[in-house]
Design a protein around this motif. Structure first.
Motif, PDB file in Angstrom:
ATOM      1  N   PRO A  14       0.826  -1.206   0.000  1.00 55.76           N
ATOM      2  CA  PRO A  14       0.000   0.000   0.000  1.00 55.76           C
ATOM      3  C   PRO A  14       0.861   1.255   0.000  1.00 55.76           C
ATOM      4  N   GLY A  15       0.465   2.230  -0.813  1.00 54.63           N
ATOM      5  CA  GLY A  15       1.233   3.451  -0.956  1.00 54.63           C
ATOM      6  C   GLY A  15       2.275   3.396  -2.048  1.00 54.63           C
ATOM      7  N   GLY A  16       2.505   2.223  -2.594  1.00 54.85           N
ATOM      8  CA  GLY A  16       3.494   2.053  -3.640  1.00 54.85           C
ATOM      9  C   GLY A  16       2.967   2.410  -5.010  1.00 54.85           C
ATOM     10  N   SER A  17       3.799   2.169  -6.020  1.00 56.54           N
ATOM     11  CA  SER A  17       3.467   2.530  -7.391  1.00 56.54           C
ATOM     12  C   SER A  17       3.754   1.390  -8.352  1.00 56.54           C
ATOM     13  N   LEU A  18       2.998   1.360  -9.432  1.00 56.98           N
ATOM     14  CA  LEU A  18       3.212   0.443 -10.538  1.00 56.98           C
ATOM     15  C   LEU A  18       2.868   1.158 -11.830  1.00 56.98           C
ATOM     16  N   THR A  19       3.523   0.760 -12.909  1.00 62.95           N
ATOM     17  CA  THR A  19       3.193   1.265 -14.229  1.00 62.95           C
ATOM     18  C   THR A  19       2.801   0.103 -15.123  1.00 62.95           C
ATOM     19  N   LEU A  20       1.600   0.159 -15.672  1.00 58.40           N
ATOM     20  CA  LEU A  20       1.118  -0.842 -16.597  1.00 58.40           C
ATOM     21  C   LEU A  20       1.282  -0.337 -18.024  1.00 58.40           C
ATOM     22  N   SER A  21       1.614  -1.250 -18.925  1.00 62.36           N
ATOM     23  CA  SER A  21       1.758  -0.907 -20.326  1.00 62.36           C
ATOM     24  C   SER A  21       0.913  -1.835 -21.178  1.00 62.36           C
ATOM     25  N   CYS A  22       0.367  -1.298 -22.243  1.00 56.39           N
ATOM     26  CA  CYS A  22      -0.427  -2.054 -23.197  1.00 56.39           C
ATOM     27  C   CYS A  22       0.104  -1.745 -24.580  1.00 56.39           C
ATOM     28  N   VAL A  23       0.535  -2.787 -25.286  1.00 56.15           N
ATOM     29  CA  VAL A  23       1.183  -2.612 -26.580  1.00 56.15           C
ATOM     30  C   VAL A  23       0.384  -3.301 -27.673  1.00 56.15           C
ATOM     31  N   THR A  24       0.244  -2.619 -28.791  1.00 58.99           N
ATOM     32  CA  THR A  24      -0.333  -3.228 -29.984  1.00 58.99           C
ATOM     33  C   THR A  24       0.762  -3.391 -31.025  1.00 58.99           C
TER      34      THR A  24
END
Length: 114
Positions: A14-24
């Motif tokens: 909790p309080g952390g970060s993530l980056t999601l990516s979606c590629v075509t």
């Protein structure tokens, strides 16, 4: 057929970060809007954020101020900050085509837990 592939999910405190990516494999020009949705266990899939072909964005009230959606020529990203346990779920990338169709990615698991 157009394919969307998500990546970046995982376990975060909790309080952390993530980056999601979606590629075509093609170009996002084939979509008039892109979005991120999520589904928690026992719940319906819900909208998280959207971005249009001209860069207009919208966010669910539950994530506004914490998440940021952006796009490049072939990628749509979701930067997630100040994560909460209730953000846990499978996150799906979605594209709306100019002809009104939709394309979904396979989903990536995000777990927010201490």
């Amino acid at each position: 057929q157009v394919q969307l592939v998500e990546s970046g999910g995982g376990l975060v405190q909790p309080g952390g970060s993530l980056t999601l990516s979606c590629v075509t494999s093609g170009s996002l020009l084939q979509f008039n809007a892109m979005g991120w949705y999520r589904q928690a266990p026992g719940k319906q899939r819900e909208l998280v954020a959207t971005i249009t072909s001209v860069g207009s964005t919208n966010y669910a009230d539950s994530v506004k101020g914490r998440f940021t959606i952006s796009r490049t020529t072939n990628t749509v990203n979701l930067q997630m900050n100040s994560l909460k346990p209730e953000d846990t779920g499978v996150y799906y990338c979605n594209g709306r085509t100019w002809r009104g169709g939709t394309t979904w990615g396979q989903g990536t698991q995000v777990t927010v837990s201490s």
